[in-house]
Design an enzyme around this catalytic site. Structure first.
Site, PDB file in Angstrom:
ATOM      1  N   SER A  80      35.986 -31.653 -26.933  1.00  0.00           N
ATOM      2  CA  SER A  80      37.120 -32.420 -26.411  1.00  0.00           C
ATOM      3  C   SER A  80      38.404 -31.654 -26.708  1.00  0.00           C
ATOM      4  O   SER A  80      38.431 -30.772 -27.579  1.00  0.00           O
ATOM      5  CB  SER A  80      37.169 -33.793 -27.096  1.00  0.00           C
ATOM      6  OG  SER A  80      38.380 -34.477 -26.834  1.00  0.00           O
ATOM      7  N   TYR A 126      36.978 -40.573 -33.482  1.00  0.00           N
ATOM      8  CA  TYR A 126      36.659 -39.686 -32.359  1.00  0.00           C
ATOM      9  C   TYR A 126      37.157 -38.270 -32.634  1.00  0.00           C
ATOM     10  O   TYR A 126      36.439 -37.290 -32.424  1.00  0.00           O
ATOM     11  CB  TYR A 126      37.293 -40.231 -31.082  1.00  0.00           C
ATOM     12  CG  TYR A 126      36.951 -39.467 -29.832  1.00  0.00           C
ATOM     13  CD1 TYR A 126      35.789 -39.740 -29.133  1.00  0.00           C
ATOM     14  CD2 TYR A 126      37.804 -38.475 -29.336  1.00  0.00           C
ATOM     15  CE1 TYR A 126      35.468 -39.040 -27.975  1.00  0.00           C
ATOM     16  CE2 TYR A 126      37.498 -37.783 -28.184  1.00  0.00           C
ATOM     17  CZ  TYR A 126      36.322 -38.069 -27.503  1.00  0.00           C
ATOM     18  OH  TYR A 126      36.010 -37.361 -26.370  1.00  0.00           O
TER      19      TYR A 126
END
Length: 249
Positions: free
Chosen positions: A141, A154
Site C-alpha cells: 500500500s 492498517y
C-alpha cells in the site's frame, strides 16, 4: 512469450471483487489457471474468468484463522496439482483514530493483512522450493511508506508487508522464488469508498495524483502479470508502486 502464464497455477486471495478480482482475471487472461480464495464467494470473479474461457476454481475460507490455512492450501493444490504463483491480496481496514482504536480492530487487521500473508507464503514457499521455483506477490500500500490518518493497524500491517517481502526474497531468491510486492495507489474499491465519499478528502487526494485520476482495479492487471511471469525473473524484494505518480509528487 516472457509474459505467458500458460501451464501455471495461481492462488489469489481476496477475490470477491476489486483488486483481487482484477488480478485473478488478469492472470487468467495471460493463461494461468486460478484458484480464487475469499471469505465471501467469488462467483462474480468466476463468471468473468469463465466468460472469456479462462480456468478458475474458488474456495470460501476465513483467512483470519491461521489454523485453517494449511487446509486452504491443500484444497487449492487439489484443483490443479501445483501452485506456481501466490498473490496475497486479502486485506481489511478499520478507520478509527489511534486513541480510540479498539483492540479487536487491531487484531482483525493484523490477522488478515499480515498473519495470513506470512503463513500462506510459508506454505507456498515450501511447496515452491520442492518444485524448484515460483512467484509470490504481496499487495502492499502507499501506507507501506506513509503513516496515514486514523488507520494505525492498517499502516502497521502494510509496513510489515514490505518487510516480509524483502526478508523472504533474501531467503528464497537462491531457490528460484521471486518475492515482490505491489503498492497500489488510491484505487476505487470498497475499502476506499469512505474516502471517495468525503468530498474534501477525495479532492485533496486527487490534486496530488499526477495522473489526474483515481486508479481502478484493472490498473493492477499488467503489473501482476509482469511479476507473475518469467519477465520478472531477476526482480526480487521489490515494492512496485502503481499509484499514478503519487509517490513521486
Amino acid at each position: 512469450m516472457s509474459f505467458d502464464l500458460t501451464g501455471k497455477t495461481a492462488l489469489v486471495t481476496g477475490t470477491s471483487g476489486g483488486i483481487g478480482q482484477a488480478i485473478a482475471a488478469g492472470l487468467a487472461e495471460a493463461g494461468a489457471s486460478v484458484v480464487a480464495v475469499s471469505a465471501s464467494n467469488s462467483n462474480d470473479t468466476v463468471a468473468i474468468v469463465r466468460g472469456f474461457g479462462g480456468s478458475i476454481e474458488q474456495i470460501s475460507a476465513d483467512l483470519s484463522n491461521a489454523d485453517g490455512l494449511e487446509d486452504v492450501f491443500q484444497e487449492a493444490l487439489g484443483f490443479f496439482g501445483s501452485i506456481d504463483i501466490l498473490v496475497n491480496n486479502a486485506g481489511t481496514i478499520r478507520r478509527t483514530p489511534a486513541a480510540q482504536h479498539a483492540r479487536k480492530d487491531w487484531y482483525d487487521v493484523i490477522d488478515i493483512n499480515l498473519n495470513s500473508l506470512f503463513f500462506l507464503s510459508q506454505l507456498a514457499g515450501n511447496h515452491m522450493i520442492e518444485r524448484g521455483g515460483g512467484k509470490i506477490i504481496n499487495i502492499a500500500s502507499l501506507l507501506s511508506f506513509q503513516g496515514g490518518i486514523n488507520v494505525p493497524g492498517y499502516t502497521a500491517s502494510k509496513h510489515a508487508v514490505t518487510g516480509i517481502t524483502k526478508a523472504l526474497a533474501n531467503e528464497w531468491a537462491s531457490k528460484g522464488i521471486q518475492v515482490n510486492a505491489i503498492a497500489p495507489g488510491y484505487i476505487d474499491t470498497r475499502n476506499t469508498a469512505p474516502l471517495l465519499a468525503d468530498e474534501k478528502r477525495s479532492q485533496a487526494i486527487l490534486e496530488r495524483i499526477p495522473a489526474g485520476r483515481w486508479g481502478n482495479p484493472e490498473d493492477l492487471k499488467g503489473p501482476a502479470v509482469f511479476l507473475a511471469s518469467a519477465a520478472s525473473n531477476y526482480m526480487n524484494g521489490h515494492v512496485l508502486c502503481v499509484d499514478g505518480g503519487w509517490m513521486a509528487r
